[in-house]
Every structure is written in structure tokens, then in C-alpha cells.
Motif scaffolding. Structure first.
Motif, PDB file in Angstrom:
ATOM      1  N   ALA A  29       0.827  -1.206   0.000  1.00  0.00           N
ATOM      2  CA  ALA A  29       0.000   0.000   0.000  1.00  0.00           C
ATOM      3  C   ALA A  29       0.861   1.256   0.000  1.00  0.00           C
ATOM      4  CB  ALA A  29      -0.921  -0.004   1.214  1.00  0.00           C
ATOM      5  N   LEU A  30       2.001   1.217   0.696  1.00  0.00           N
ATOM      6  CA  LEU A  30       2.853   2.396   0.806  1.00  0.00           C
ATOM      7  C   LEU A  30       3.833   2.528  -0.355  1.00  0.00           C
ATOM      8  CD1 LEU A  30       3.678   2.265   4.618  1.00  0.00           C
ATOM      9  CD2 LEU A  30       2.022   3.724   3.463  1.00  0.00           C
ATOM     10  N   LEU A  31       4.448   1.428  -0.749  1.00  0.00           N
ATOM     11  CA  LEU A  31       5.491   1.486  -1.778  1.00  0.00           C
ATOM     12  C   LEU A  31       5.052   0.933  -3.125  1.00  0.00           C
ATOM     13  CD1 LEU A  31       8.573   0.392   0.357  1.00  0.00           C
ATOM     14  CD2 LEU A  31       7.856   2.702  -0.237  1.00  0.00           C
ATOM     15  N   GLY A  32       3.920   0.269  -3.166  1.00  0.00           N
ATOM     16  CA  GLY A  32       3.437  -0.288  -4.415  1.00  0.00           C
ATOM     17  C   GLY A  32       4.248  -1.471  -4.915  1.00  0.00           C
ATOM     18  N   VAL A  33       4.938  -2.165  -4.018  1.00  0.00           N
ATOM     19  CA  VAL A  33       5.775  -3.293  -4.417  1.00  0.00           C
ATOM     20  C   VAL A  33       4.912  -4.500  -4.757  1.00  0.00           C
ATOM     21  CG1 VAL A  33       7.532  -4.915  -3.627  1.00  0.00           C
ATOM     22  CG2 VAL A  33       7.742  -2.499  -3.097  1.00  0.00           C
ATOM     23  N   GLY A  34       3.991  -4.823  -3.913  1.00  0.00           N
ATOM     24  CA  GLY A  34       3.139  -5.977  -4.127  1.00  0.00           C
ATOM     25  C   GLY A  34       3.802  -7.277  -3.724  1.00  0.00           C
ATOM     26  N   LEU A  35       2.995  -8.201  -3.278  1.00  0.00           N
ATOM     27  CA  LEU A  35       3.500  -9.508  -2.872  1.00  0.00           C
ATOM     28  C   LEU A  35       3.565 -10.424  -4.071  1.00  0.00           C
ATOM     29  CD1 LEU A  35       1.507 -10.078   0.412  1.00  0.00           C
ATOM     30  CD2 LEU A  35       3.921  -9.534   0.190  1.00  0.00           C
ATOM     31  N   GLY A  36       4.543 -11.279  -4.056  1.00  0.00           N
ATOM     32  CA  GLY A  36       4.661 -12.296  -5.094  1.00  0.00           C
ATOM     33  C   GLY A  36       4.197 -13.624  -4.536  1.00  0.00           C
ATOM     34  N   THR A  37       4.743 -14.681  -5.101  1.00  0.00           N
ATOM     35  CA  THR A  37       4.432 -15.998  -4.578  1.00  0.00           C
ATOM     36  C   THR A  37       5.265 -16.247  -3.327  1.00  0.00           C
ATOM     37  OG1 THR A  37       6.147 -17.039  -5.929  1.00  0.00           O
ATOM     38  CG2 THR A  37       3.944 -16.867  -6.895  1.00  0.00           C
ATOM     39  N   PHE A  38       5.054 -17.375  -2.712  1.00  0.00           N
ATOM     40  CA  PHE A  38       5.705 -17.689  -1.443  1.00  0.00           C
ATOM     41  C   PHE A  38       7.225 -17.687  -1.546  1.00  0.00           C
ATOM     42  CE2 PHE A  38       7.359 -20.776   1.642  1.00  0.00           C
ATOM     43  CZ  PHE A  38       6.875 -20.217   2.814  1.00  0.00           C
ATOM     44  N   PHE A  39       7.773 -18.104  -2.661  1.00  0.00           N
ATOM     45  CA  PHE A  39       9.219 -18.265  -2.778  1.00  0.00           C
ATOM     46  C   PHE A  39       9.930 -17.056  -3.374  1.00  0.00           C
ATOM     47  CE2 PHE A  39       7.697 -22.661  -2.624  1.00  0.00           C
ATOM     48  CZ  PHE A  39       8.447 -23.108  -1.551  1.00  0.00           C
ATOM     49  N   GLU A  40       9.230 -15.986  -3.639  1.00  0.00           N
ATOM     50  CA  GLU A  40       9.882 -14.798  -4.194  1.00  0.00           C
ATOM     51  C   GLU A  40      10.559 -13.999  -3.088  1.00  0.00           C
ATOM     52  OE1 GLU A  40       7.730 -12.434  -6.970  1.00  0.00           O
ATOM     53  OE2 GLU A  40       6.650 -14.176  -7.729  1.00  0.00           O
ATOM     54  N   GLN A  42      10.967 -10.790  -2.568  1.00  0.00           N
ATOM     55  CA  GLN A  42      10.283  -9.618  -2.011  1.00  0.00           C
ATOM     56  C   GLN A  42       9.232  -9.999  -0.977  1.00  0.00           C
ATOM     57  OE1 GLN A  42       9.745 -10.031  -5.528  1.00  0.00           O
ATOM     58  NE2 GLN A  42       7.569  -9.778  -5.923  1.00  0.00           N
ATOM     59  N   THR A  43       8.634 -11.165  -1.120  1.00  0.00           N
ATOM     60  CA  THR A  43       7.666 -11.626  -0.130  1.00  0.00           C
ATOM     61  C   THR A  43       8.351 -11.849   1.215  1.00  0.00           C
ATOM     62  OG1 THR A  43       6.389 -12.689  -1.881  1.00  0.00           O
ATOM     63  CG2 THR A  43       5.960 -13.411   0.383  1.00  0.00           C
ATOM     64  N   TRP A  44       9.489 -12.510   1.200  1.00  0.00           N
ATOM     65  CA  TRP A  44      10.239 -12.764   2.432  1.00  0.00           C
ATOM     66  C   TRP A  44      10.786 -11.468   3.021  1.00  0.00           C
ATOM     67  CZ3 TRP A  44      10.599 -17.250   5.113  1.00  0.00           C
ATOM     68  CH2 TRP A  44      10.040 -18.364   4.509  1.00  0.00           C
ATOM     69  N   LEU A  45      11.265 -10.587   2.170  1.00  0.00           N
ATOM     70  CA  LEU A  45      11.810  -9.319   2.633  1.00  0.00           C
ATOM     71  C   LEU A  45      10.738  -8.471   3.310  1.00  0.00           C
ATOM     72  CD1 LEU A  45      14.380  -7.627   2.734  1.00  0.00           C
ATOM     73  CD2 LEU A  45      13.701  -6.620   0.559  1.00  0.00           C
ATOM     74  N   LEU A  46       9.550  -8.414   2.729  1.00  0.00           N
ATOM     75  CA  LEU A  46       8.451  -7.671   3.345  1.00  0.00           C
ATOM     76  C   LEU A  46       8.071  -8.259   4.701  1.00  0.00           C
ATOM     77  CD1 LEU A  46       6.126  -7.073   0.265  1.00  0.00           C
ATOM     78  CD2 LEU A  46       7.624  -5.423   1.383  1.00  0.00           C
ATOM     79  N   ALA A  47       8.071  -9.582   4.799  1.00  0.00           N
ATOM     80  CA  ALA A  47       7.735 -10.232   6.068  1.00  0.00           C
ATOM     81  C   ALA A  47       8.770  -9.925   7.141  1.00  0.00           C
ATOM     82  CB  ALA A  47       7.613 -11.745   5.873  1.00  0.00           C
ATOM     83  N   VAL A  48      10.045  -9.974   6.784  1.00  0.00           N
ATOM     84  CA  VAL A  48      11.110  -9.707   7.753  1.00  0.00           C
ATOM     85  C   VAL A  48      11.091  -8.245   8.186  1.00  0.00           C
ATOM     86  CG1 VAL A  48      13.614  -9.615   8.027  1.00  0.00           C
ATOM     87  CG2 VAL A  48      12.557 -11.611   6.999  1.00  0.00           C
ATOM     88  N   ILE A  49      10.901  -7.338   7.253  1.00  0.00           N
ATOM     89  CA  ILE A  49      10.834  -5.912   7.597  1.00  0.00           C
ATOM     90  C   ILE A  49       9.634  -5.632   8.490  1.00  0.00           C
ATOM     91  CG2 ILE A  49      10.431  -3.608   6.642  1.00  0.00           C
ATOM     92  CD1 ILE A  49      12.194  -4.454   4.263  1.00  0.00           C
ATOM     93  N   GLY A  50       8.480  -6.203   8.170  1.00  0.00           N
ATOM     94  CA  GLY A  50       7.283  -6.004   8.997  1.00  0.00           C
ATOM     95  C   GLY A  50       7.475  -6.540  10.406  1.00  0.00           C
ATOM     96  N   ALA A  51       8.109  -7.703  10.524  1.00  0.00           N
ATOM     97  CA  ALA A  51       8.363  -8.269  11.849  1.00  0.00           C
ATOM     98  C   ALA A  51       9.352  -7.408  12.619  1.00  0.00           C
ATOM     99  CB  ALA A  51       8.894  -9.694  11.717  1.00  0.00           C
TER     100      ALA A  51
END
Length: 70
Positions: A29-40, A42-51
Motif C-alpha cells: 500500500a505504501l510502496l506499491g511493491v506488491g507480494l509475489g508468490t511464497f518463494f519470491e 520480495q515476499t520474504w523481505l516484506l515479512a522480515v521488515i514487517g516483523a
């Protein structure tokens, strides 16, 4: 940021899961990156940053009291 969380492993688990959900919701919503599939990456990076953000907020609210191992 690494170290013991005052609530033990249940608190660490909850902060990790909720932080991953937070990262998955807010970053697209903020950066417009969007989530990919489970193994991409950017998905893992977004999860780690959020945590990480949620852990920082938790420590700011809870305070940095020394914890002891049992």
C-alpha cells in the motif's frame, strides 16, 4: 534487536507472525511493491521488515527491562 523478548517464545512467535502480516499488508500500500508468490524474495523481505518494525514498536512500548534465562 536480537535477543530475548520479555514474553518468551510465545511473544516472539506472535510478533513474528503479526509482523509478517503487517509487512504484507502495509508495504504494497505504501510502496506499491506488491507480494509475489511464497518463494519470491520480495515476499520474504516484506515479512522480515514487517516483523522487525513490530519488534521495535513492542520494545518501545514495553520498555527495555533486563530479562533473565531460566
Amino acid at each position: 534487536m536480537p535477543g530475548l523478548v520479555s514474553g518468551g517464545w510465545p511473544t516472539s512467535l506472535a510478533l513474528g507472525v503479526l509482523g509478517a502480516l503487517l509487512g504484507g499488508r502495509l508495504d504494497p500500500a505504501l510502496l506499491g511493491v506488491g507480494l509475489g508468490t511464497f518463494f519470491e524474495p520480495q515476499t520474504w523481505l516484506l515479512a522480515v521488515i514487517g516483523a522487525g518494525v513490530l519488534v521495535l514498536v513492542y520494545r518501545a512500548v514495553k520498555g527495555r527491562r533486563p530479562t533473565t534465562r531460566r
